[in-house]
Design a protein around this motif. Structure first.
Motif, PDB file in Angstrom:
ATOM      1  N   CYS A   1      16.268  52.488 104.371  1.00 35.21           N
ATOM      2  CA  CYS A   1      15.211  52.106 103.429  1.00 35.21           C
ATOM      3  C   CYS A   1      15.094  50.587 103.357  1.00 35.21           C
ATOM      4  O   CYS A   1      16.104  49.883 103.261  1.00 35.21           O
ATOM      5  N   ARG A   2      13.879  50.091 103.358  1.00 31.54           N
ATOM      6  CA  ARG A   2      13.671  48.644 103.242  1.00 31.54           C
ATOM      7  C   ARG A   2      13.955  48.159 101.826  1.00 31.54           C
ATOM      8  O   ARG A   2      14.346  47.006 101.637  1.00 31.54           O
ATOM      9  N   VAL A   3      13.733  49.003 100.827  1.00 30.96           N
ATOM     10  CA  VAL A   3      14.147  48.663  99.463  1.00 30.96           C
ATOM     11  C   VAL A   3      15.583  49.164  99.327  1.00 30.96           C
ATOM     12  O   VAL A   3      15.843  50.309  98.973  1.00 30.96           O
ATOM     13  N   ALA A   4      16.508  48.271  99.658  1.00 34.90           N
ATOM     14  CA  ALA A   4      17.914  48.662  99.781  1.00 34.90           C
ATOM     15  C   ALA A   4      18.718  48.427  98.515  1.00 34.90           C
ATOM     16  O   ALA A   4      19.804  48.988  98.351  1.00 34.90           O
ATOM     17  N   HIS A   5      18.205  47.600  97.630  1.00 34.59           N
ATOM     18  CA  HIS A   5      18.928  47.258  96.408  1.00 34.59           C
ATOM     19  C   HIS A   5      17.946  47.302  95.240  1.00 34.59           C
ATOM     20  O   HIS A   5      16.737  47.154  95.419  1.00 34.59           O
ATOM     21  N   GLY A   6      18.469  47.475  94.037  1.00 32.93           N
ATOM     22  CA  GLY A   6      17.569  47.444  92.896  1.00 32.93           C
ATOM     23  C   GLY A   6      18.173  48.019  91.634  1.00 32.93           C
ATOM     24  O   GLY A   6      19.205  48.707  91.659  1.00 32.93           O
ATOM     25  N   TRP A   7      17.501  47.727  90.532  1.00 32.41           N
ATOM     26  CA  TRP A   7      17.936  48.216  89.221  1.00 32.41           C
ATOM     27  C   TRP A   7      16.780  48.064  88.245  1.00 32.41           C
ATOM     28  O   TRP A   7      15.995  47.113  88.334  1.00 32.41           O
ATOM     29  N   ASP A   8      16.668  49.018  87.349  1.00 29.56           N
ATOM     30  CA  ASP A   8      15.690  48.944  86.266  1.00 29.56           C
ATOM     31  C   ASP A   8      16.433  48.491  85.013  1.00 29.56           C
ATOM     32  O   ASP A   8      17.243  49.231  84.469  1.00 29.56           O
TER      33      ASP A   8
ATOM     34  N   PRO B   1      14.269  51.597  90.220  1.00 31.78           N
ATOM     35  CA  PRO B   1      13.327  50.491  90.016  1.00 31.78           C
ATOM     36  C   PRO B   1      11.894  50.797  90.446  1.00 31.78           C
ATOM     37  O   PRO B   1      11.153  49.892  90.831  1.00 31.78           O
ATOM     38  N   MET B   2      11.487  52.079  90.397  1.00 32.31           N
ATOM     39  CA  MET B   2      10.119  52.442  90.785  1.00 32.31           C
ATOM     40  C   MET B   2       9.105  51.713  89.908  1.00 32.31           C
ATOM     41  O   MET B   2       9.242  51.652  88.686  1.00 32.31           O
ATOM     42  N   ASP B   3       8.081  51.170  90.527  1.00 32.98           N
ATOM     43  CA  ASP B   3       7.036  50.413  89.845  1.00 32.98           C
ATOM     44  C   ASP B   3       6.004  51.367  89.251  1.00 32.98           C
ATOM     45  O   ASP B   3       5.500  52.251  89.935  1.00 32.98           O
ATOM     46  N   CYS B   4       5.688  51.190  87.969  1.00 29.52           N
ATOM     47  CA  CYS B   4       4.616  51.989  87.374  1.00 29.52           C
ATOM     48  C   CYS B   4       3.506  51.089  86.840  1.00 29.52           C
ATOM     49  O   CYS B   4       2.582  51.562  86.180  1.00 29.52           O
ATOM     50  N   GLY B   5       3.593  49.785  87.129  1.00 33.13           N
ATOM     51  CA  GLY B   5       2.564  48.858  86.691  1.00 33.13           C
ATOM     52  C   GLY B   5       1.742  48.285  87.828  1.00 33.13           C
ATOM     53  O   GLY B   5       0.563  47.985  87.673  1.00 33.13           O
ATOM     54  N   GLY B   6       2.371  48.108  88.990  1.00 34.99           N
ATOM     55  CA  GLY B   6       1.648  47.667  90.172  1.00 34.99           C
ATOM     56  C   GLY B   6       1.866  46.222  90.575  1.00 34.99           C
ATOM     57  O   GLY B   6       1.744  45.885  91.754  1.00 34.99           O
TER      58      GLY B   6
ATOM     59  N   VAL C   1      11.705  42.090 106.140  1.00 31.68           N
ATOM     60  CA  VAL C   1      12.742  41.744 105.169  1.00 31.68           C
ATOM     61  C   VAL C   1      13.274  43.007 104.495  1.00 31.68           C
ATOM     62  O   VAL C   1      12.615  44.046 104.464  1.00 31.68           O
ATOM     63  N   THR C   2      14.463  42.886 103.954  1.00 32.98           N
ATOM     64  CA  THR C   2      15.045  43.936 103.116  1.00 32.98           C
ATOM     65  C   THR C   2      14.858  43.520 101.667  1.00 32.98           C
ATOM     66  O   THR C   2      15.142  42.380 101.298  1.00 32.98           O
ATOM     67  N   PHE C   3      14.371  44.449 100.847  1.00 35.36           N
ATOM     68  CA  PHE C   3      14.037  44.123  99.460  1.00 35.36           C
ATOM     69  C   PHE C   3      15.134  44.531  98.480  1.00 35.36           C
ATOM     70  O   PHE C   3      15.838  45.525  98.669  1.00 35.36           O
ATOM     71  N   GLY C   4      15.214  43.751  97.410  1.00 33.98           N
ATOM     72  CA  GLY C   4      15.909  44.153  96.198  1.00 33.98           C
ATOM     73  C   GLY C   4      14.868  44.193  95.095  1.00 33.98           C
ATOM     74  O   GLY C   4      14.160  43.207  94.875  1.00 33.98           O
ATOM     75  N   ALA C   5      14.714  45.330  94.430  1.00 35.82           N
ATOM     76  CA  ALA C   5      13.702  45.488  93.380  1.00 35.82           C
ATOM     77  C   ALA C   5      14.388  45.481  92.019  1.00 35.82           C
ATOM     78  O   ALA C   5      15.160  46.399  91.710  1.00 35.82           O
ATOM     79  N   TYR C   6      14.105  44.465  91.217  1.00 37.60           N
ATOM     80  CA  TYR C   6      14.762  44.320  89.916  1.00 37.60           C
ATOM     81  C   TYR C   6      13.687  44.315  88.832  1.00 37.60           C
ATOM     82  O   TYR C   6      12.912  43.372  88.704  1.00 37.60           O
ATOM     83  N   ARG C   7      13.660  45.392  88.091  1.00 40.19           N
ATOM     84  CA  ARG C   7      12.558  45.641  87.167  1.00 40.19           C
ATOM     85  C   ARG C   7      12.868  45.112  85.772  1.00 40.19           C
ATOM     86  O   ARG C   7      13.873  45.486  85.159  1.00 40.19           O
ATOM     87  N   VAL C   8      11.990  44.238  85.257  1.00 42.59           N
ATOM     88  CA  VAL C   8      12.170  43.660  83.927  1.00 42.59           C
ATOM     89  C   VAL C   8      10.972  43.938  83.019  1.00 42.59           C
ATOM     90  O   VAL C   8      10.922  43.426  81.904  1.00 42.59           O
ATOM     91  N   PHE C   9      10.015  44.726  83.492  1.00 37.71           N
ATOM     92  CA  PHE C   9       8.869  45.141  82.686  1.00 37.71           C
ATOM     93  C   PHE C   9       8.814  46.664  82.636  1.00 37.71           C
ATOM     94  O   PHE C   9       9.132  47.339  83.619  1.00 37.71           O
ATOM     95  N   GLY C  10       8.389  47.199  81.482  1.00 38.86           N
ATOM     96  CA  GLY C  10       8.123  48.625  81.391  1.00 38.86           C
ATOM     97  C   GLY C  10       6.769  48.932  82.006  1.00 38.86           C
ATOM     98  O   GLY C  10       6.163  48.096  82.674  1.00 38.86           O
ATOM     99  N   CYS C  11       6.282  50.143  81.765  1.00 37.71           N
ATOM    100  CA  CYS C  11       4.987  50.528  82.333  1.00 37.71           C
ATOM    101  C   CYS C  11       3.832  49.806  81.654  1.00 37.71           C
ATOM    102  O   CYS C  11       2.741  49.712  82.205  1.00 37.71           O
TER     103      CYS C  11
END
Length: 254
Positions: free
Chosen positions: A174-181, A199-204, A237-247
């Motif tokens: 997976c290209r999104v290899a790291h992350g946290w909500d 860390p799935m995006d629900c805002g876009g 690139v390999t992504f890290g997705a770090y979510r700091v906003f809600g929906c």
């Protein structure tokens, strides 16, 4: 002996200048979380010492976060104590209200994907040279996106040969290899965050940013296909997705 050390540290803190409350609540276009503050302690003051000092002033509070990056914490005050009151507590150096930042709104462009201004962006910025002559695609590079998360299932974030993207916690290669909500779907900036591992995006917005950085929709095989094939600046690139906003809503700077 330990009690004496704590008293000595707090006594030393009272000899320096009193703490300062940076009141930005009345500033234009600034939103704050009522009763929430970021508190910086003087050097040498431990978190436990500061909590004891707050308790001695009968401050009814809850710790939101404690920091190691700087000597301080974020707290929510339930009592009638304000920022100036907190700044007067022995050991406190600075106090700021927790400020809210809104998710940037995605504005739909009036231009068509085939317009020259759109198709020539890589030429204008030199990205085409990076790809064609320097042969740089971001392979082996990790990029962290601190935003609303990433829609890691989108085909533009799929690994080579795959039809759909994935998150490493749920798949392989997976290209999104790291992350946290850090906040949870229902977080608005005013309520308590509820972190989780997805860390799935629900805002876009985070996905939009990640697409500019390293999306690749040149060979999408699923429907609906994007109206104009596109490739980001660094499509491997390999992504890290770090979510700091809600929906929906905002996020506090604490």
């Amino acid at each position: 002996m330990k009690f004496t050390t704590i008293l000595s540290a707090l006594a030393a803190a009272t000899l320096v200048s009193a703490g300062k409350f940076h009141d930005i609540g009345n500033s234009e276009n600034v939103n704050i979380v009522p009763g929430a503050f970021i508190v910086e302690y003087h050097d040498g003051i431990k978190h436990s010492d500061a909590r004891n000092a707050l308790n001695s002033r009968k401050v009814d509070y809850k710790v939101r976060n404690e920091y190691n990056v700087f000597n301080g914490a974020a707290i929510s005050v339930k009592s009638k104590h304000n920022g100036d009151d907190l700044a007067s507590v022995p050991g406190v150096k600075n106090v700021w209200p927790v400020t809210l930042y809104s998710v940037p709104k995605i504005q739909k462009s009036k231009k068509k994907p085939t317009d020259p201004e759109v198709t020539s962006l890589h030429h204008m910025t030199g990205v085409d040279v990076v790809h064609s002559k320097l042969k740089l695609t971001g392979k082996g590079v990790k990029v962290g996106v601190i935003d609303s998360g990433i829609d890691y299932k989108h085909p533009a974030f799929a690994a080579s040969g795959a039809n759909e993207g994935c998150f490493a916690r749920y798949g392989k290669k997976c290209r999104v290899a790291h992350g946290w909500d850090f906040v949870g779907d229902d977080y608005t900036g005013y309520n308590e965050p509820k972190p989780d591992s997805d860390p799935m995006d629900c805002g876009g917005h985070g996905s939009h940013v990640a697409g500019i950085i390293g999306g690749n929709a040149l060979n999408v095989k699923v429907s609906p296909k994007p109206p104009q094939p596109f490739v980001g600046v660094a499509p491997e690139v390999t992504f890290g997705a770090y979510r700091v906003f809600g929906c929906d809503g905002s996020s506090g700077d604490d």
